[in-house]
Design a protein around this motif. Structure first.
Motif, mmCIF file in Angstrom:
data_model
loop_
_atom_site.group_PDB
_atom_site.id
_atom_site.type_symbol
_atom_site.label_atom_id
_atom_site.label_comp_id
_atom_site.label_asym_id
_atom_site.label_seq_id
_atom_site.Cartn_x
_atom_site.Cartn_y
_atom_site.Cartn_z
ATOM 1 N N ALA A 37 0.864 -1.183 0.000
ATOM 2 C CA ALA A 37 0.000 0.000 0.000
ATOM 3 C C ALA A 37 0.898 1.229 0.000
ATOM 4 C CB ALA A 37 -0.908 -0.004 1.224
ATOM 5 N N THR A 38 0.520 2.239 -0.747
ATOM 6 C CA THR A 38 1.328 3.455 -0.853
ATOM 7 C C THR A 38 0.480 4.663 -0.495
ATOM 8 O OG1 THR A 38 2.579 2.421 -2.645
ATOM 9 C CG2 THR A 38 2.770 4.804 -2.424
ATOM 10 N N ALA A 39 0.995 5.479 0.421
ATOM 11 C CA ALA A 39 0.269 6.689 0.817
ATOM 12 C C ALA A 39 0.000 7.556 -0.410
ATOM 13 C CB ALA A 39 1.062 7.468 1.857
ATOM 14 N N GLY A 40 -1.213 8.055 -0.513
ATOM 15 C CA GLY A 40 -1.611 8.898 -1.632
ATOM 16 C C GLY A 40 -2.382 8.149 -2.699
ATOM 17 N N LEU A 41 -2.358 6.815 -2.641
ATOM 18 C CA LEU A 41 -3.088 6.010 -3.616
ATOM 19 C C LEU A 41 -4.299 5.363 -2.953
ATOM 20 C CD1 LEU A 41 -0.115 4.310 -5.489
ATOM 21 C CD2 LEU A 41 -1.346 6.397 -6.093
ATOM 22 N N TYR A 42 -5.086 4.658 -3.756
ATOM 23 C CA TYR A 42 -6.254 3.937 -3.257
ATOM 24 C C TYR A 42 -6.026 2.436 -3.385
ATOM 25 C CZ TYR A 42 -9.269 8.033 -2.935
ATOM 26 O OH TYR A 42 -9.836 9.223 -2.563
ATOM 27 N N VAL A 43 -6.694 1.675 -2.518
ATOM 28 C CA VAL A 43 -6.728 0.220 -2.622
ATOM 29 C C VAL A 43 -8.186 -0.212 -2.624
ATOM 30 C CG1 VAL A 43 -4.475 -0.196 -1.548
ATOM 31 C CG2 VAL A 43 -6.514 -0.074 -0.115
ATOM 32 N N ARG A 44 -8.448 -1.382 -3.147
ATOM 33 C CA ARG A 44 -9.801 -1.945 -3.173
ATOM 34 C C ARG A 44 -9.899 -2.947 -2.026
ATOM 35 N NH1 ARG A 44 -9.917 -3.172 -8.223
ATOM 36 N NH2 ARG A 44 -10.961 -1.235 -8.799
ATOM 37 N N VAL A 45 -10.858 -2.730 -1.133
ATOM 38 C CA VAL A 45 -11.042 -3.574 0.040
ATOM 39 C C VAL A 45 -12.368 -4.308 -0.091
ATOM 40 C CG1 VAL A 45 -11.157 -3.607 2.554
ATOM 41 C CG2 VAL A 45 -9.890 -1.797 1.402
ATOM 42 N N THR A 46 -12.342 -5.628 0.095
ATOM 43 C CA THR A 46 -13.576 -6.409 0.117
ATOM 44 C C THR A 46 -13.738 -7.012 1.502
ATOM 45 O OG1 THR A 46 -13.376 -6.908 -2.238
ATOM 46 C CG2 THR A 46 -14.850 -8.311 -0.941
ATOM 47 N N LEU A 47 -14.828 -6.642 2.162
ATOM 48 C CA LEU A 47 -15.146 -7.161 3.492
ATOM 49 C C LEU A 47 -16.230 -8.216 3.335
ATOM 50 C CD1 LEU A 47 -15.434 -3.679 5.209
ATOM 51 C CD2 LEU A 47 -13.473 -5.169 5.247
ATOM 52 N N THR A 48 -15.979 -9.404 3.874
ATOM 53 C CA THR A 48 -16.946 -10.493 3.786
ATOM 54 C C THR A 48 -17.518 -10.750 5.177
ATOM 55 O OG1 THR A 48 -15.632 -11.452 2.006
ATOM 56 C CG2 THR A 48 -17.294 -12.877 3.012
ATOM 57 N N PHE A 49 -18.837 -10.863 5.245
ATOM 58 C CA PHE A 49 -19.541 -11.034 6.513
ATOM 59 C C PHE A 49 -20.189 -12.417 6.567
ATOM 60 C CE2 PHE A 49 -19.572 -6.591 5.221
ATOM 61 C CZ PHE A 49 -18.929 -6.011 6.305
ATOM 62 N N SER A 50 -20.591 -12.829 7.771
ATOM 63 C CA SER A 50 -21.156 -14.168 7.946
ATOM 64 C C SER A 50 -22.461 -14.350 7.169
ATOM 65 C CB SER A 50 -21.371 -14.464 9.431
ATOM 66 O OG SER A 50 -22.111 -13.426 10.044
ATOM 67 N N ASP A 51 -23.396 -13.411 7.253
ATOM 68 C CA ASP A 51 -24.693 -13.577 6.589
ATOM 69 C C ASP A 51 -25.072 -12.412 5.681
ATOM 70 O OD1 ASP A 51 -25.287 -16.063 7.812
ATOM 71 O OD2 ASP A 51 -25.883 -15.021 9.646
ATOM 72 N N ALA A 52 -24.377 -11.307 5.777
ATOM 73 C CA ALA A 52 -24.692 -10.133 4.948
ATOM 74 C C ALA A 52 -23.879 -10.190 3.653
ATOM 75 C CB ALA A 52 -24.375 -8.866 5.714
ATOM 76 N N ALA A 53 -24.335 -9.424 2.683
ATOM 77 C CA ALA A 53 -23.628 -9.360 1.399
ATOM 78 C C ALA A 53 -22.251 -8.731 1.587
ATOM 79 C CB ALA A 53 -24.439 -8.533 0.410
ATOM 80 N N PRO A 54 -21.259 -9.196 0.837
ATOM 81 C CA PRO A 54 -19.927 -8.589 0.955
ATOM 82 C C PRO A 54 -19.945 -7.133 0.483
ATOM 83 C CG PRO A 54 -19.963 -10.261 -0.777
ATOM 84 C CD PRO A 54 -21.303 -10.269 -0.140
ATOM 85 N N VAL A 55 -19.004 -6.343 0.996
ATOM 86 C CA VAL A 55 -18.884 -4.932 0.648
ATOM 87 C C VAL A 55 -17.513 -4.722 0.025
ATOM 88 C CG1 VAL A 55 -18.669 -2.606 1.589
ATOM 89 C CG2 VAL A 55 -20.434 -4.135 2.461
ATOM 90 N N THR A 56 -17.485 -4.113 -1.153
ATOM 91 C CA THR A 56 -16.225 -3.731 -1.795
ATOM 92 C C THR A 56 -16.194 -2.211 -1.894
ATOM 93 O OG1 THR A 56 -16.127 -5.788 -3.049
ATOM 94 C CG2 THR A 56 -14.791 -3.958 -3.856
ATOM 95 N N ILE A 57 -15.093 -1.639 -1.465
ATOM 96 C CA ILE A 57 -14.976 -0.191 -1.407
ATOM 97 C C ILE A 57 -13.547 0.208 -1.758
ATOM 98 C CG2 ILE A 57 -14.460 -0.205 1.067
ATOM 99 C CD1 ILE A 57 -16.160 2.320 1.344
ATOM 100 N N GLN A 58 -13.389 1.330 -2.431
ATOM 101 C CA GLN A 58 -12.054 1.856 -2.723
ATOM 102 C C GLN A 58 -11.684 2.826 -1.613
ATOM 103 O OE1 GLN A 58 -11.584 3.393 -6.678
ATOM 104 N NE2 GLN A 58 -12.405 1.546 -7.614
ATOM 105 N N ALA A 59 -10.615 2.503 -0.881
ATOM 106 C CA ALA A 59 -10.219 3.284 0.280
ATOM 107 C C ALA A 59 -8.864 3.952 0.054
ATOM 108 C CB ALA A 59 -10.142 2.379 1.506
ATOM 109 N N PRO A 60 -8.715 5.187 0.509
ATOM 110 C CA PRO A 60 -7.429 5.859 0.372
ATOM 111 C C PRO A 60 -6.410 5.318 1.375
ATOM 112 C CG PRO A 60 -8.950 7.259 1.558
ATOM 113 C CD PRO A 60 -9.729 6.046 1.117
ATOM 114 N N VAL A 61 -5.144 5.438 1.016
ATOM 115 C CA VAL A 61 -4.041 5.122 1.918
ATOM 116 C C VAL A 61 -3.422 6.468 2.292
ATOM 117 C CG1 VAL A 61 -1.861 3.892 2.213
ATOM 118 C CG2 VAL A 61 -3.647 2.934 0.726
ATOM 119 N N VAL A 62 -3.311 6.740 3.595
ATOM 120 C CA VAL A 62 -2.814 8.036 4.054
ATOM 121 C C VAL A 62 -1.548 7.866 4.874
ATOM 122 C CG1 VAL A 62 -5.126 9.075 4.056
ATOM 123 C CG2 VAL A 62 -4.248 8.012 6.139
#
Length: 178
Positions: free
Chosen positions: A127-152
């Motif tokens: 991960a590099t500060a100033g760029l974004y990464v794609r994060v996928t969070l997987t839960f037990s019963d809920a739909a997974p969430v994918t989000i582009q998050a900044p690195v600071v």
């Protein structure tokens, strides 16, 4: 009433009506005041699992710690069962954590990445500060969430986010950690 006075009155009435009518043209259902306001640096995802203020904070050892608030809007308890992180060009980044699952009680907001979070979830490298990464969070019963998050970069603003040793670095704010 004189003709001049009538004309002035008609012109004033027309000007007021035009101002009120045309002043409303810039508004509507998509007006900026109807939009969600996000004053923070982190990215937000809203749904059955709200993931709020999502970002990664760089550590001295080139790892980065996930910081986010996860609100469980479902009617049942959930568990954050896995996290996958990739760069925007698709390179998979390894994720490390002392505990790879996190309980998320129904109706509650759970904070991830605090200084008392024993290191939280981190990407080991890539991960590099100033760029974004794609994060996928997987839960037990809920739909997974994918989000582009900044690195600071780690600055005093992020002093309460866990460092690579599980504690917020004392030299960041000059005041010591919590």
């Amino acid at each position: 009433m004189s003709t001049v006075r009538r004309r002035r009155l008609a012109a004033t009435a027309l000007a007021v009506t035009a101002t009120l009518t045309l002043g409303g043209c810039g508004t509507g259902f998509n007006a900026q005041t109807n939009q969600v306001y996000q004053p923070a640096v982190g990215a937000n995802h809203r749904g059955e699992m709200d993931v709020l203020g999502t970002l990664f904070v760089m550590n001295e050892d080139k790892s980065a710690t996930l910081s986010a608030g996860i609100a469980n809007n479902t009617e049942s308890d959930q568990t954050l069962s896995s996290i996958a992180v990739t760069t925007l060009d698709g390179k998979t980044l390894p994720v490390r954590s002392a505990k790879m699952s996190l309980p998320l009680p129904a109706g509650d907001l759970t904070t991830v990445g605090g200084a008392s979070d024993a290191g939280g979830f981190q990407v080991a490298d890539g991960a590099t500060a100033g760029l974004y990464v794609r994060v996928t969070l997987t839960f037990s019963d809920a739909a997974p969430v994918t989000i582009q998050a900044p690195v600071v970069a780690r600055t005093p603003e992020y002093a309460k986010v866990a460092g690579s040793d599980g504690l917020a670095p004392s030299d960041v704010s000059g005041e010591g950690s919590e």
